[in-house]
Motif scaffolding. Sequence first.
Motif, PDB file in Angstrom:
ATOM      1  N   CYS A   1       0.853  -1.193   0.000  1.00 49.08           N
ATOM      2  CA  CYS A   1       0.000   0.000   0.000  1.00 49.08           C
ATOM      3  C   CYS A   1       0.886   1.240   0.000  1.00 49.08           C
ATOM      4  O   CYS A   1       1.764   1.373   0.856  1.00 49.08           O
ATOM      5  N   PRO A   2       0.672   2.178  -0.930  1.00 50.46           N
ATOM      6  CA  PRO A   2       1.523   3.369  -0.999  1.00 50.46           C
ATOM      7  C   PRO A   2       1.167   4.453   0.012  1.00 50.46           C
ATOM      8  O   PRO A   2       1.883   5.438   0.138  1.00 50.46           O
ATOM      9  N   ASN A   3       0.042   4.259   0.737  1.00 48.97           N
ATOM     10  CA  ASN A   3      -0.420   5.271   1.679  1.00 48.97           C
ATOM     11  C   ASN A   3      -0.061   4.879   3.107  1.00 48.97           C
ATOM     12  O   ASN A   3      -0.699   4.010   3.697  1.00 48.97           O
ATOM     13  N   PRO A   4       0.960   5.510   3.711  1.00 51.37           N
ATOM     14  CA  PRO A   4       1.347   5.139   5.082  1.00 51.37           C
ATOM     15  C   PRO A   4       0.280   5.458   6.112  1.00 51.37           C
ATOM     16  O   PRO A   4       0.286   4.896   7.210  1.00 51.37           O
ATOM     17  N   ALA A   5      -0.658   6.353   5.777  1.00 51.25           N
ATOM     18  CA  ALA A   5      -1.727   6.721   6.713  1.00 51.25           C
ATOM     19  C   ALA A   5      -3.026   5.981   6.401  1.00 51.25           C
ATOM     20  O   ALA A   5      -4.083   6.349   6.928  1.00 51.25           O
ATOM     21  N   CYS A   6      -2.984   4.956   5.575  1.00 47.74           N
ATOM     22  CA  CYS A   6      -4.184   4.205   5.197  1.00 47.74           C
ATOM     23  C   CYS A   6      -4.830   3.592   6.439  1.00 47.74           C
ATOM     24  O   CYS A   6      -4.168   2.957   7.261  1.00 47.74           O
ATOM     25  N   MET A   7      -6.138   3.793   6.570  1.00 48.87           N
ATOM     26  CA  MET A   7      -6.870   3.320   7.748  1.00 48.87           C
ATOM     27  C   MET A   7      -7.549   1.967   7.526  1.00 48.87           C
ATOM     28  O   MET A   7      -8.205   1.439   8.422  1.00 48.87           O
ATOM     29  N   TYR A   8      -7.418   1.433   6.314  1.00 48.53           N
ATOM     30  CA  TYR A   8      -8.031   0.137   6.035  1.00 48.53           C
ATOM     31  C   TYR A   8      -7.125  -0.998   6.505  1.00 48.53           C
ATOM     32  O   TYR A   8      -5.951  -0.802   6.843  1.00 48.53           O
ATOM     33  N   LEU A   9      -7.643  -2.229   6.488  1.00 53.62           N
ATOM     34  CA  LEU A   9      -6.916  -3.378   7.015  1.00 53.62           C
ATOM     35  C   LEU A   9      -5.861  -3.874   6.037  1.00 53.62           C
ATOM     36  O   LEU A   9      -6.094  -3.957   4.837  1.00 53.62           O
ATOM     37  N   HIS A  10      -4.694  -4.234   6.596  1.00 51.89           N
ATOM     38  CA  HIS A  10      -3.601  -4.781   5.791  1.00 51.89           C
ATOM     39  C   HIS A  10      -3.164  -6.149   6.314  1.00 51.89           C
ATOM     40  O   HIS A  10      -2.085  -6.643   5.962  1.00 51.89           O
ATOM     41  N   GLU A  11      -3.994  -6.756   7.143  1.00 48.77           N
ATOM     42  CA  GLU A  11      -3.746  -8.097   7.646  1.00 48.77           C
ATOM     43  C   GLU A  11      -5.087  -8.729   7.993  1.00 48.77           C
ATOM     44  O   GLU A  11      -6.066  -8.019   8.210  1.00 48.77           O
ATOM     45  N   PRO A  12      -5.159 -10.062   8.019  1.00 51.86           N
ATOM     46  CA  PRO A  12      -6.444 -10.713   8.275  1.00 51.86           C
ATOM     47  C   PRO A  12      -7.013 -10.358   9.645  1.00 51.86           C
ATOM     48  O   PRO A  12      -6.294 -10.336  10.646  1.00 51.86           O
ATOM     49  N   GLY A  13      -8.308 -10.049   9.682  1.00 51.79           N
ATOM     50  CA  GLY A  13      -8.991  -9.802  10.943  1.00 51.79           C
ATOM     51  C   GLY A  13      -9.499 -11.106  11.536  1.00 51.79           C
ATOM     52  O   GLY A  13      -9.543 -12.142  10.864  1.00 51.79           O
ATOM     53  N   ASP A  14      -9.875 -11.068  12.799  1.00 52.67           N
ATOM     54  CA  ASP A  14     -10.411 -12.262  13.461  1.00 52.67           C
ATOM     55  C   ASP A  14     -11.741 -12.660  12.832  1.00 52.67           C
ATOM     56  O   ASP A  14     -12.584 -11.806  12.543  1.00 52.67           O
ATOM     57  N   ASP A  15     -11.925 -13.960  12.647  1.00 46.58           N
ATOM     58  CA  ASP A  15     -13.185 -14.452  12.073  1.00 46.58           C
ATOM     59  C   ASP A  15     -14.375 -14.046  12.938  1.00 46.58           C
ATOM     60  O   ASP A  15     -15.455 -13.746  12.422  1.00 46.58           O
ATOM     61  N   ALA A  16     -14.180 -14.034  14.257  1.00 48.74           N
ATOM     62  CA  ALA A  16     -15.286 -13.702  15.162  1.00 48.74           C
ATOM     63  C   ALA A  16     -15.721 -12.254  15.017  1.00 48.74           C
ATOM     64  O   ALA A  16     -16.838 -11.897  15.389  1.00 48.74           O
ATOM     65  N   ASP A  17     -14.846 -11.414  14.480  1.00 54.25           N
ATOM     66  CA  ASP A  17     -15.154  -9.992  14.326  1.00 54.25           C
ATOM     67  C   ASP A  17     -15.505  -9.621  12.885  1.00 54.25           C
ATOM     68  O   ASP A  17     -15.650  -8.443  12.566  1.00 54.25           O
ATOM     69  N   SER A  18     -15.632 -10.616  12.010  1.00 57.07           N
ATOM     70  CA  SER A  18     -15.875 -10.359  10.596  1.00 57.07           C
ATOM     71  C   SER A  18     -17.341 -10.571  10.244  1.00 57.07           C
ATOM     72  O   SER A  18     -18.016 -11.438  10.806  1.00 57.07           O
ATOM     73  N   ILE A  19     -17.812  -9.784   9.277  1.00 60.75           N
ATOM     74  CA  ILE A  19     -19.206  -9.841   8.849  1.00 60.75           C
ATOM     75  C   ILE A  19     -19.267  -9.452   7.376  1.00 60.75           C
ATOM     76  O   ILE A  19     -18.498  -8.607   6.914  1.00 60.75           O
ATOM     77  N   SER A  20     -20.155 -10.077   6.615  1.00 62.52           N
ATOM     78  CA  SER A  20     -20.277  -9.747   5.203  1.00 62.52           C
ATOM     79  C   SER A  20     -21.087  -8.470   5.023  1.00 62.52           C
ATOM     80  O   SER A  20     -21.837  -8.061   5.918  1.00 62.52           O
ATOM     81  N   LYS A  21     -20.946  -7.834   3.868  1.00 61.25           N
ATOM     82  CA  LYS A  21     -21.708  -6.619   3.579  1.00 61.25           C
ATOM     83  C   LYS A  21     -23.203  -6.909   3.592  1.00 61.25           C
ATOM     84  O   LYS A  21     -24.004  -6.067   4.011  1.00 61.25           O
ATOM     85  N   GLU A  22     -23.612  -8.096   3.146  1.00 64.60           N
ATOM     86  CA  GLU A  22     -25.030  -8.446   3.119  1.00 64.60           C
ATOM     87  C   GLU A  22     -25.588  -8.551   4.535  1.00 64.60           C
ATOM     88  O   GLU A  22     -26.690  -8.080   4.827  1.00 64.60           O
ATOM     89  N   GLU A  23     -24.822  -9.178   5.437  1.00 63.54           N
ATOM     90  CA  GLU A  23     -25.266  -9.289   6.833  1.00 63.54           C
ATOM     91  C   GLU A  23     -25.351  -7.913   7.476  1.00 63.54           C
ATOM     92  O   GLU A  23     -26.275  -7.620   8.236  1.00 63.54           O
TER      93      GLU A  23
END
Length: 251
Positions: free
Chosen positions: A207-229
Amino acid sequence: MFNSDDEDFDCPLCMEELDVADRNFRPCPCGYQVCRFCWHHIKENLNGRCPACRREYTEQSVEFQPVSSDEIARLKREKKEKEREQKEMELANRKHLANMRVIQKNLAYVIGLHPKYATEEIIRSNDFFGQYGKISKLVINKRPALPSSTSSATLPPSVGIYVTYQRKEEAMRCIQAVDGSMVGGRILRASLGTTKYCTYYLRNIPCPNPACMYLHEPGDDADSISKEELASGYVFTLNINYNVECFPLSS
């Protein structure tokens, strides 16, 4: 002839990958293989003995078979093909993450705030969201007034804010105090916010943006949710009790 899948081509001492020449270098009759750098270091700076059998290293005990140019070219092709397959597999594994959102336990999402309070100075103040903890980032999402579907009246402007605290306990303190409270004649709703994966991460490139606020590593499955859900109103069940005092916002 060597096959790149036959054995592990890492030096057991420095853990660096053995180059093509080192793969044919065996400094001890016991067969314990190290790279030439480590072999030289042991001979010149340490006890000069094989780390496996403790036999003294000698020039006569070294077995070394030069590698042909055809063999080098073959090994390079195999390595390149293996790297290509690995990259394709990583891309396939990350593709489904584009549809996922991951809950951020230090991010409070609040909707319903009156536009007159929607300034960074007010929101960060100790009378408002600053009282719950140290805010590291604030995003204010102002939406214009919209016509009502049930009458000729116009719905008041809507403001949503994303308040990122330095600690997850601070975000929970904010949510517990704010959710359901009334400020400026409006009821506020508060919950933990979610974020998505960086598009560069999904493509397996830096990622070329050092201040990027999005995820750059896998998150915990327990904390993940699909856009549809998320769109259907799915709610995370949080079994968290921080035993903190919660004070409502000042209006």
